[in-house]
Scaffold this motif. Structure first.
Motif, PDB file in Angstrom:
ATOM      1  N   ILE A  89      12.681   4.950   2.278  1.00 49.52           N
ATOM      2  CA  ILE A  89      12.478   4.026   3.401  1.00 49.52           C
ATOM      3  C   ILE A  89      12.696   4.818   4.682  1.00 49.52           C
ATOM      4  CG2 ILE A  89      13.320   1.970   4.588  1.00 49.52           C
ATOM      5  CD1 ILE A  89      14.134   0.832   1.923  1.00 49.52           C
ATOM      6  N   VAL A  90      11.715   4.803   5.567  1.00 43.16           N
ATOM      7  CA  VAL A  90      11.762   5.565   6.809  1.00 43.16           C
ATOM      8  C   VAL A  90      11.778   4.603   7.986  1.00 43.16           C
ATOM      9  CG1 VAL A  90      10.574   7.254   8.262  1.00 43.16           C
ATOM     10  CG2 VAL A  90      10.541   7.507   5.771  1.00 43.16           C
ATOM     11  N   PHE A  91      12.812   4.689   8.822  1.00 45.18           N
ATOM     12  CA  PHE A  91      12.902   3.876  10.035  1.00 45.18           C
ATOM     13  C   PHE A  91      12.255   4.658  11.176  1.00 45.18           C
ATOM     14  CE2 PHE A  91      15.070   0.567   8.120  1.00 45.18           C
ATOM     15  CZ  PHE A  91      16.188   0.997   7.431  1.00 45.18           C
ATOM     16  N   THR A  92      11.173   4.085  11.711  1.00 45.16           N
ATOM     17  CA  THR A  92      10.354   4.804  12.691  1.00 45.16           C
ATOM     18  C   THR A  92      10.630   4.402  14.131  1.00 45.16           C
ATOM     19  OG1 THR A  92       8.605   3.142  12.454  1.00 45.16           O
ATOM     20  CG2 THR A  92       8.506   5.072  11.009  1.00 45.16           C
ATOM     21  N   GLU A 102       0.830  -1.207   0.000  1.00 48.82           N
ATOM     22  CA  GLU A 102       0.000   0.000   0.000  1.00 48.82           C
ATOM     23  C   GLU A 102       0.863   1.255   0.000  1.00 48.82           C
ATOM     24  OE1 GLU A 102      -2.566  -0.242   3.346  1.00 48.82           O
ATOM     25  OE2 GLU A 102      -3.629  -2.038   2.635  1.00 48.82           O
ATOM     26  N   GLN A 103       1.920   1.249   0.808  1.00 48.38           N
ATOM     27  CA  GLN A 103       2.789   2.412   0.877  1.00 48.38           C
ATOM     28  C   GLN A 103       3.514   2.642  -0.451  1.00 48.38           C
ATOM     29  OE1 GLN A 103       5.150   1.264   4.263  1.00 48.38           O
ATOM     30  NE2 GLN A 103       3.887   2.434   5.703  1.00 48.38           N
ATOM     31  N   ILE A 104       3.953   1.577  -1.100  1.00 46.45           N
ATOM     32  CA  ILE A 104       4.623   1.706  -2.393  1.00 46.45           C
ATOM     33  C   ILE A 104       3.652   2.226  -3.441  1.00 46.45           C
ATOM     34  CG2 ILE A 104       5.744   0.407  -4.254  1.00 46.45           C
ATOM     35  CD1 ILE A 104       6.855  -1.456  -2.049  1.00 46.45           C
ATOM     36  N   ALA A 105       2.406   1.718  -3.414  1.00 46.90           N
ATOM     37  CA  ALA A 105       1.403   2.172  -4.381  1.00 46.90           C
ATOM     38  C   ALA A 105       1.116   3.661  -4.231  1.00 46.90           C
ATOM     39  CB  ALA A 105       0.113   1.368  -4.206  1.00 46.90           C
ATOM     40  N   ARG A 106       1.248   4.193  -3.020  1.00 48.29           N
ATOM     41  CA  ARG A 106       1.037   5.629  -2.779  1.00 48.29           C
ATOM     42  C   ARG A 106       2.276   6.453  -3.113  1.00 48.29           C
ATOM     43  NH1 ARG A 106      -1.326   3.855   2.220  1.00 48.29           N
ATOM     44  NH2 ARG A 106       0.535   4.607   3.312  1.00 48.29           N
ATOM     45  N   PRO A 143       6.488   7.176   1.708  1.00 43.92           N
ATOM     46  CA  PRO A 143       7.626   6.322   2.066  1.00 43.92           C
ATOM     47  C   PRO A 143       7.184   4.969   2.624  1.00 43.92           C
ATOM     48  CG  PRO A 143       7.232   7.905   3.807  1.00 43.92           C
ATOM     49  CD  PRO A 143       6.248   8.236   2.711  1.00 43.92           C
ATOM     50  N   VAL A 144       8.121   4.015   2.604  1.00 41.43           N
ATOM     51  CA  VAL A 144       7.903   2.719   3.241  1.00 41.43           C
ATOM     52  C   VAL A 144       8.477   2.798   4.645  1.00 41.43           C
ATOM     53  CG1 VAL A 144       8.480   0.265   3.165  1.00 41.43           C
ATOM     54  CG2 VAL A 144       7.982   1.490   1.045  1.00 41.43           C
ATOM     55  N   THR A 145       7.655   2.451   5.634  1.00 36.54           N
ATOM     56  CA  THR A 145       8.080   2.576   7.029  1.00 36.54           C
ATOM     57  C   THR A 145       8.536   1.234   7.579  1.00 36.54           C
ATOM     58  OG1 THR A 145       5.796   2.257   7.766  1.00 36.54           O
ATOM     59  CG2 THR A 145       6.538   4.519   7.451  1.00 36.54           C
ATOM     60  N   VAL A 146       9.751   1.228   8.113  1.00 36.63           N
ATOM     61  CA  VAL A 146      10.335   0.048   8.750  1.00 36.63           C
ATOM     62  C   VAL A 146      10.717   0.462  10.163  1.00 36.63           C
ATOM     63  CG1 VAL A 146      12.187  -1.674   8.668  1.00 36.63           C
ATOM     64  CG2 VAL A 146      11.208  -0.798   6.546  1.00 36.63           C
ATOM     65  N   THR A 147      10.489  -0.406  11.136  1.00 41.11           N
ATOM     66  CA  THR A 147      10.712  -0.010  12.524  1.00 41.11           C
ATOM     67  C   THR A 147      12.177   0.216  12.848  1.00 41.11           C
ATOM     68  OG1 THR A 147      10.730  -2.342  13.167  1.00 41.11           O
ATOM     69  CG2 THR A 147       8.629  -1.169  13.326  1.00 41.11           C
TER      70      THR A 147
END
Length: 630
Positions: A536-539, A464-468, A471-475
């Motif tokens: 890619i966002v590390f949250t 879903e994040q890629i389709a938008r 960014p892609v969120t990774v912990t």
């Protein structure tokens, strides 16, 4: 329809007549060649008699060998072999006939060699020429059209694919790659095998190809995974033919290629299930699955339905999920009686009524709250009540009704848990261990990790994040998880159930852990984006999460089983006094706070250690430039 049959018959007669004309012409040409153009009159006379004799012999064999059942537009090697056999057989019979008739002067022996050679050249060449003309007429304008594609694998599957794509308006083969050094430099249907698969980046750039098809169905899964990885590293769109195992299992069609997915990259070898043992356990019996509408529960239902249970009882709290799985099973397995039951596993009176009415023999308990962050705050009490008290209520009903087997679907998060969900699943395991004591019902526990594409898993969120556009969120950049496919997980649950002897904790072989950050990068590339196009966002770790999962607690040991992907863990024992205290806590009239629940869980599950939430948030604005932000 009648007109089509008449046209077909007319064409067959025309071809038959043409072949008989070829027999005569080849016979005459053989005489001309034999006598250098000056055939004596005596030999002309006997040659005409012999030709009149050999034509019907060839006609009979041509019809007998079925030369006119095939279509010239699809003429291929099997058709040529059939022609060779027919010509050889008719030539041998002709020689015998000439000897019997005793023509004078006799037919020269050279004719018996030249005639079949000329005849084969005529019949085979005419068919090949017709096919070439027909294909050029149909597909000739496709040459140099379509997207350039590299074929990975120069074996039989690759050769068949090259021939197939020659007729495709969408694709244009520009070359092949293969790891067999004997094939490099060779050609298949005019297309060169340039080099090894590991050199895909070089050849894709040189051949200006943005697409690659993996045509290695007979190769090992590891080899296909390496090829898929090379496609991602080369930045080309990766497609694949199905493996032989997929075709045999009925999950794919041979010759149909599809896009590479995560299963191809991190998928595992197919599970070998003892079908006879599972069928003996399931066939003709009433089977109940709780959480039947969930990812694992619904797949369990599909797998169970294959073994023809007398009745499949579907317990599910979500009305829509229950409707969906019931409709699907009705369409796919119309001969299996499915009973949709809506309700909560914590409702003991309701469960008693269901068990009295349907008398299930085996219960697969997959109903649970599983989402770690969601259950960690504000929903902790519901997580414990559903996962622990719900397990107790249905287990108690199973014991009271002398159900043969009770199978708890557990989680790797139950091992040294750091969150409420994991602690509640460990408590559910301990409930089953206590209930086993003195009971006729055999309790089995099966632990496994994350499943690819399950509801609430990270992969649908990434998509879903890629389709938008990101960014892609990774912990966290170092967080790892074990993954397996949903069908594999369900098959191993069934295998464990068939193997269990009571009070067993089965641990699945989860293979190697996968870094979630690498998973995100693979999904970005599989979606057709370069790494620098999607951030890619590390949250930071979410409430209750830890960097890695475990399948065994420190004090546990495992014993092997006869199945290579299942081991039995020796879990810590608990007693009825523990269960009485837990039930008193679960049935109290007041609802404790989340902090109080976590404190109490440490009492019930000594190995539970709540995770400390990180104070930093890690952010990566691109795939290569990480930042740390307070």
């Amino acid at each position: 329809m009648k007109k089509s049959i008449l046209v077909t018959n007319w064409r067959q007669l025309a071809v038959f007549a043409g072949d008989l004309l070829a027999v005569s012409c080849a016979w005459g040409l053989a005489y001309v060649i034999r006598f250098n153009g000056a055939v004596p009159l005596d030999f002309i006379r006997t040659g005409l008699y012999a030709c009149l004799l050999t034509v019907p012999i060839h006609a009979a064999f041509f019809r007998g060998f079925g030369l006119y059942r095939g279509m010239w537009v699809f003429a291929s090697l099997p058709d040529l072999v059939r022609i060779v056999r027919a010509v050889a057989a008719s030539s041998i019979v002709s020689v015998v006939a000439f000897v019997y008739v005793g023509l004078q002067p006799p037919v020269p022996r050279t004719i018996f060699v030249l005639h079949p050679v000329f005849l084969l050249m005529w019949m085979g060449g005419s068919r090949a020429a017709y096919r070439f003309w027909k294909e050029h007429r149909r597909y000739g304008d496709l040459f140099a059209r379509g997207q350039p594609v590299v074929i990975l694998g120069a074996g039989r599957a690759g050769a068949n694919l090259v021939a197939e794509l020659a007729r495709s308006p969408e694709w244009r083969v520009v070359g092949l790659l293969d790891d067999d050094p004997n094939k490099i430099g060779r050609e298949i249907s005019g297309f060169k095998v340039y080099g090894r698969i590991k050199d895909l980046s070089h050849w894709a750039a040189r051949l200006k190809a943005q697409n690659a098809i993996i045509a290695m169905p007979a190769m090992t899964r590891e080899a296909r995974q390496r090829a898929a990885g090379e496609c991602l590293r080369a930045g080309v769109r990766a497609m694949t033919l199905p493996s032989i195992e997929d075709v045999v299992r009925g999950g794919a069609t041979e010759g149909r290629f599809r896009d590479v997915n995560l299963h191809d990259l991190i998928g595992r070898a197919p599970v070998e299930v003892d079908s006879s043992a599972v069928r003996q356990m399931v066939s003709g019996r009433a089977i109940m699955v709780t959480g039947a509408g969930g990812s694992i529960g619904s797949e369990l239902c599909r797998q169970l339905a294959r073994f023809a249970p007398a009745q499949l009882i579907l317990l599910e709290m979500s009305e829509f999920a229950l409707y969906a799985v019931h409709e699907e099973l009705g369409l796919r397995f119309p001969d299996v009686e499915t009973v949709p039951i809506a309700g909560d596993v914590r409702d003991g009176l309701w469960l008693e009524a269901i068990f009295r009415q349907h008398s299930p023999t085996i219960v697969f308990h997959a109903a649970a709250y599983k989402h770690v962050p969601l259950m960690e705050e504000r929903n902790a009490w519901q997580a414990v009540r559903n996962n622990v008290y719900g397990t107790f209520k249905i287990a108690a009903v199973c014991v009271a009704n002398r159900v043969e087997r009770f199978v708890l679907v557990s989680s790797d998060k139950a091992v040294n848990p750091t969150n409420v969900m994991g602690a509640s699943k460990r408590m559910a395991e301990m409930v089953c261990q206590v209930m086993q004591q003195g009971a006729a019902t055999r309790f089995e526990i099966v632990r496994f990790g994350n499943v690819l594409g399950s509801a609430g898993s990270v992969i649908p969120k990434f998509r879903e994040q890629i389709a938008r556009g990101g960014p892609v969120t990774v912990t966290h950049p170092e967080v790892t998880r074990y993954f397996m496919s949903i069908p594999e997980a369900a098959q191993l649950v069934l295998q464990a159930a068939a193997m269990g002897t009571g009070n067993n904790v089965f641990v699945m072989d989860m293979g190697e852990p996968v870094r979630i950050a690498d998973l995100a990068r693979d999904l970005i590339r599989l979606s057709g984006y370069a790494e620098d196009k999607i951030d890619i966002v590390f949250t930071g770790l979410r409430p209750g999460e830890k960097l890695y999962e475990e399948l065994l607690a420190a004090q546990e040991e495992t014993l092997p089983t006869h199945h290579p992907k299942l081991r039995i863990a020796r879990a810590r024992e608990v007693d009825h006094e523990w269960l009485d205290e837990v039930l008193a806590w679960l049935t109290q009239r007041t609802i404790p706070s989340d902090d109080q629940i976590r404190r109490d869980l440490r009492r019930w599950v000594p190995e539970y250690e709540p995770a400390v939430r990180p104070s930093l948030v890690l952010v990566q604005r691109s795939a290569r430039e990480p930042k740390t932000v307070a």
